[in-house]
Design a protein around this motif. Structure first.
Motif, PDB file in Angstrom:
ATOM      1  N   GLY A   1       0.811  -1.206   0.000  1.00  0.00           N
ATOM      2  CA  GLY A   1       0.000   0.000   0.000  1.00  0.00           C
ATOM      3  C   GLY A   1       0.840   1.250   0.000  1.00  0.00           C
TER       4      GLY A   1
ATOM      5  N   SER B   1       3.998   2.083  -3.070  1.00  0.00           N
ATOM      6  CA  SER B   1       3.448   3.022  -4.056  1.00  0.00           C
ATOM      7  C   SER B   1       4.169   4.356  -4.010  1.00  0.00           C
ATOM      8  CB  SER B   1       1.945   3.226  -3.835  1.00  0.00           C
ATOM      9  OG  SER B   1       1.719   3.843  -2.584  1.00  0.00           O
TER      10      SER B   1
ATOM     11  N   PHE C   1      -5.662  -0.288 -20.390  1.00  0.00           N
ATOM     12  CA  PHE C   1      -6.475  -0.878 -19.331  1.00  0.00           C
ATOM     13  C   PHE C   1      -5.953  -0.576 -17.934  1.00  0.00           C
ATOM     14  CE2 PHE C   1      -8.622  -2.603 -22.673  1.00  0.00           C
ATOM     15  CZ  PHE C   1      -7.972  -3.629 -23.341  1.00  0.00           C
ATOM     16  N   ASP C   2      -5.331   0.580 -17.775  1.00  0.00           N
ATOM     17  CA  ASP C   2      -4.920   0.987 -16.438  1.00  0.00           C
ATOM     18  C   ASP C   2      -6.026   1.728 -15.721  1.00  0.00           C
ATOM     19  OD1 ASP C   2      -1.406   1.693 -17.015  1.00  0.00           O
ATOM     20  OD2 ASP C   2      -2.369   0.036 -15.974  1.00  0.00           O
TER      21      ASP C   2
ATOM     22  N   GLN D   1       0.587  10.386  -7.910  1.00  0.00           N
ATOM     23  CA  GLN D   1       1.159   9.373  -7.021  1.00  0.00           C
ATOM     24  C   GLN D   1       2.587   9.738  -6.647  1.00  0.00           C
ATOM     25  OE1 GLN D   1       1.046   5.423  -8.715  1.00  0.00           O
ATOM     26  NE2 GLN D   1       2.459   4.621  -7.191  1.00  0.00           N
TER      27      GLN D   1
ATOM     28  N   GLY E   1      -7.105  -5.608 -15.352  1.00  0.00           N
ATOM     29  CA  GLY E   1      -6.138  -4.550 -15.614  1.00  0.00           C
ATOM     30  C   GLY E   1      -6.290  -3.326 -14.729  1.00  0.00           C
ATOM     31  N   PRO E   2      -7.462  -2.677 -14.753  1.00  0.00           N
ATOM     32  CA  PRO E   2      -7.638  -1.482 -13.927  1.00  0.00           C
ATOM     33  C   PRO E   2      -7.447  -1.777 -12.433  1.00  0.00           C
ATOM     34  CG  PRO E   2      -9.383  -1.618 -15.545  1.00  0.00           C
ATOM     35  CD  PRO E   2      -8.637  -2.895 -15.627  1.00  0.00           C
TER      36      PRO E   2
ATOM     37  N   ARG F   1      -5.442  -4.082 -11.083  1.00  0.00           N
ATOM     38  CA  ARG F   1      -4.003  -4.230 -10.842  1.00  0.00           C
ATOM     39  C   ARG F   1      -3.334  -2.877 -10.777  1.00  0.00           C
ATOM     40  NH1 ARG F   1      -0.987  -7.095 -15.683  1.00  0.00           N
ATOM     41  NH2 ARG F   1      -1.995  -5.332 -16.692  1.00  0.00           N
ATOM     42  N   SER F   2      -3.790  -1.991 -11.650  1.00  0.00           N
ATOM     43  CA  SER F   2      -3.227  -0.654 -11.680  1.00  0.00           C
ATOM     44  C   SER F   2      -3.544   0.114 -10.407  1.00  0.00           C
ATOM     45  CB  SER F   2      -3.805   0.076 -12.894  1.00  0.00           C
ATOM     46  OG  SER F   2      -2.983   1.127 -13.250  1.00  0.00           O
ATOM     47  N   LEU F   3      -4.748  -0.048  -9.890  1.00  0.00           N
ATOM     48  CA  LEU F   3      -5.109   0.628  -8.640  1.00  0.00           C
ATOM     49  C   LEU F   3      -4.252   0.107  -7.496  1.00  0.00           C
ATOM     50  CD1 LEU F   3      -9.000   0.765  -8.898  1.00  0.00           C
ATOM     51  CD2 LEU F   3      -7.458   2.703  -8.825  1.00  0.00           C
TER      52      LEU F   3
ATOM     53  N   SER G   1      -1.220  -1.028  -7.760  1.00  0.00           N
ATOM     54  CA  SER G   1       0.106  -0.419  -7.922  1.00  0.00           C
ATOM     55  C   SER G   1       0.117   1.002  -7.401  1.00  0.00           C
ATOM     56  CB  SER G   1       0.508  -0.385  -9.399  1.00  0.00           C
ATOM     57  OG  SER G   1       0.891  -1.646  -9.841  1.00  0.00           O
ATOM     58  N   ALA G   2      -1.019   1.683  -7.473  1.00  0.00           N
ATOM     59  CA  ALA G   2      -1.090   3.047  -6.973  1.00  0.00           C
ATOM     60  C   ALA G   2      -1.194   3.056  -5.454  1.00  0.00           C
ATOM     61  CB  ALA G   2      -2.291   3.773  -7.590  1.00  0.00           C
ATOM     62  N   GLY G   3      -1.312   1.862  -4.852  1.00  0.00           N
ATOM     63  CA  GLY G   3      -1.292   1.790  -3.399  1.00  0.00           C
ATOM     64  C   GLY G   3      -2.630   1.497  -2.760  1.00  0.00           C
ATOM     65  N   ALA G   4      -3.631   1.118  -3.580  1.00  0.00           N
ATOM     66  CA  ALA G   4      -4.961   0.917  -3.017  1.00  0.00           C
ATOM     67  C   ALA G   4      -5.090  -0.426  -2.305  1.00  0.00           C
ATOM     68  CB  ALA G   4      -6.008   1.010  -4.130  1.00  0.00           C
TER      69      ALA G   4
END
Lengths: 261, 266
Positions: free
Chosen positions: A80, A84, A94-95, A168, B169-170, B172-174, B176-179
């Motif tokens: 978390g 990050s 698809f991000d 971020q 995908g989305p 996994r990306s969240l 990575s953003a720390g969620a």
């Protein structure tokens, strides 16, 4: 390989490898990446580029060996908040969440820092709208703040993803084929934007790209992978067309080259 | 797979089909093919019912009855579906296992909730109605509960599957953003799952109309109750009018569903 002592590297891979069941995706690899470098990872499909980038991004863990970032084992960092803050990842597509507005997708960059309550409240009444606006302005999408993400073009969506990374604000940006879905002009544009942001904030960039032109234009170092193994690791000035060709060459059943794609 | 194994498999399938067709054909010989097959007065009644289709009861007083019955039916359906969503949405989120990240907590909570949902929906709404009317009498609450409880079980199960089927995908990306998983649920899963969940809920609302109409046979006011009254008096024209109103309600909900879906994608 870069003439620096092992302890000073930002990223250190020590014989890190990844195997999925019986399939080796990445052979044991040792690599050191310094702060501020712009490293291009090149190689054909299935070479292990995504595996390497995901290992560096902490998305997956190595089967063997160690990866450390800034002296800490990557596996020890909590996914978390801690991870990050250090590493951000962007993919080919698809991000983003299509149903959310660009504003919310960009603000998601704060999710590592925000508590649960603030995160939920922000969905209804956006917190820190200004940071998001500035980020979108930096990527040239000032007026798309409230646009639903599914309405944006591929290139615009990639820029929103970069804006999210700006919010971020990690030390390292890992990009897995960020321009593979874009036409040559937009690719150059986007790589230029990404490269500019990385340079002006002193971040480190590790990206996989297919175009030799982009590698030479925006990166300081090139790492070549093929079938999970390291083929070369050179400063970009020493990169020759022959080296690139050898890494992308088609192989026959006996391992003999059968010409170029 | 070697060719001979393939062959055997295909021949086996044809053999099975042949056996099944033969069984069906053979069973026809066991039907007593005499005039007892159709109820003696049946043919005449069927003809009369068909004839009444072309002359539905259109007198203003009866149309008023039909409108009021339709209004009651759609109200019950709406209340029932609202209760169903209130039950199914939270249970569905828990059942999807997307709320917690630790495996132990996940499996126990999923198992308990899925079992609950299965129990709720395996009892048909008519049986729920019968049980609830026994307990609460012929009150509207009984009708709403009889609809909401089993439909809640259905919605919960489908919602949990929709939540699990969103693109990775989305999410996994969240991460990575720390969620955390909860933030991933709020920012990723729910927004992506909402259009499908809404679609399905509206579809279930349409099913709820039919169920509400049938439930009113139990004595609670509505189209079904009126149909029963008219049937008892053998007034088939009235029955057709009421059925046409039911069709009208379903068409209305269908159109509304289309409008809602269009507004989601613009």
């Amino acid at each position: 390989m870069n003439g620096t002592s092992p302890e000073s590297g930002l990223f250190r891979l020590d014989l890190a490898s990844k195997t999925y069941g019986a399939t080796p995706a990445l052979a044991p690899l040792s690599l050191t990446i310094e702060r501020g470098e712009a490293v291009a990872v090149v190689g054909p499909s299935g070479a292990g580029k995504t595996t390497l980038l995901h290992l560096l991004g902490g998305v997956i863990q190595p089967t063997d060996g160690e990866i450390s970032l800034g002296g800490h084992l990557l596996a020890d960092l909590s996914p978390g908040r801690e991870l990050s803050r250090l590493v951000g990842v962007i993919h080919q597509q698809f991000d983003l969440v299509p149903q959310l507005s660009a504003l919310h997708n960009v603000l998601a960059g704060h999710l590592g820092k925000w508590g649960l309550a603030r995160s939920l409240v922000s969905l209804i009444s956006p917190v820190d709208r200004d940071t998001a606006r500035q980020a979108l302005e930096r990527v040239g999408l000032k007026d798309k703040l409230h646009e639903r993400t599914f309405r944006l073009s591929g290139g615009e969506q990639q820029r929103v993803a970069i804006a999210r990374l700006l919010v971020q604000d990690p030390d390292v940006i890992i990009a897995d084929e960020p321009v593979a879905s874009l036409d040559p002009a937009r690719s150059r544009d986007l790589m230029g934007l990404l490269s500019g942001i990385v340079e002006e904030s002193g971040k480190t960039l590790i990206a996989s790209v297919h175009s030799a032109e982009l590698v030479r234009a925006f990166f300081s170092r090139a790492v070549g992978l093929r079938s999970g193994g390291l083929v070369f690791d050179v400063p970009v000035e020493e990169l020759t067309d022959d080296m690139l060709e050898s890494v992308y060459e088609l192989q026959g059943l006996e391992g003999e080259p059968v010409g170029q794609l | 797979m070697s060719p001979s194994v393939n062959y055997r498999f295909i021949e086996g399938r044809w053999l099975l089909t042949l056996v099944l067709l033969a069984a069906v054909a053979w069973s026809l010989f066991f039907v007593p093919w005499n005039s007892d097959v159709v109820h003696s007065g049946g043919a005449a009644a069927a003809l009369e019912i068909l004839r009444a289709l072309f002359s539905p009861e259109l007198s203003p007083s009866f149309l008023l009855v039909a409108v009021e019955a339709s209004w009651k039916t759609i109200s019950f359906a709406a209340a029932g579906i609202t209760l169903a969503v209130a039950i199914g949405f939270p249970l569905g989120v828990v059942a999807s296992g997307t709320l917690v990240s630790s495996p132990m907590k996940r499996w126990t909570s999923i198992a308990v909730v899925r079992l609950t949902l299965a129990v709720l929906r395996s009892v048909h709404e008519l049986v729920w109605a019968w049980l609830l009317v026994l307990a609460l009498g012929l009150s509207p609450i009984a009708a709403v509960l009889a609809l909401g409880i089993p439909y809640g079980g259905i919605l919960g199960r489908v919602f949990s599957e929709i939540l699990n089927d969103v693109p990775e995908g989305p999410l996994r990306s969240l991460r990575s953003a720390g969620a955390s998983e909860l933030k991933v649920l709020a920012y990723g899963r729910l927004p992506m799952a909402l259009p499908q969940m809404l679609s399905y809920a509206i579809y279930r609302f349409e099913c709820g109309l039919r169920s509400a109409a049938i439930l009113s046979f139990v004595g609670i006011a509505g189209l079904g109750y009126q149909v029963q009254l008219s049937l008892d008096d053998l007034l088939y024209s009235e029955v057709w009018t009421l059925l046409l109103f039911l069709v009208g309600l379903v068409v209305l909900v269908d159109v509304w569903s289309g409008l809602v879906r269009k507004s989601l994608t613009t």
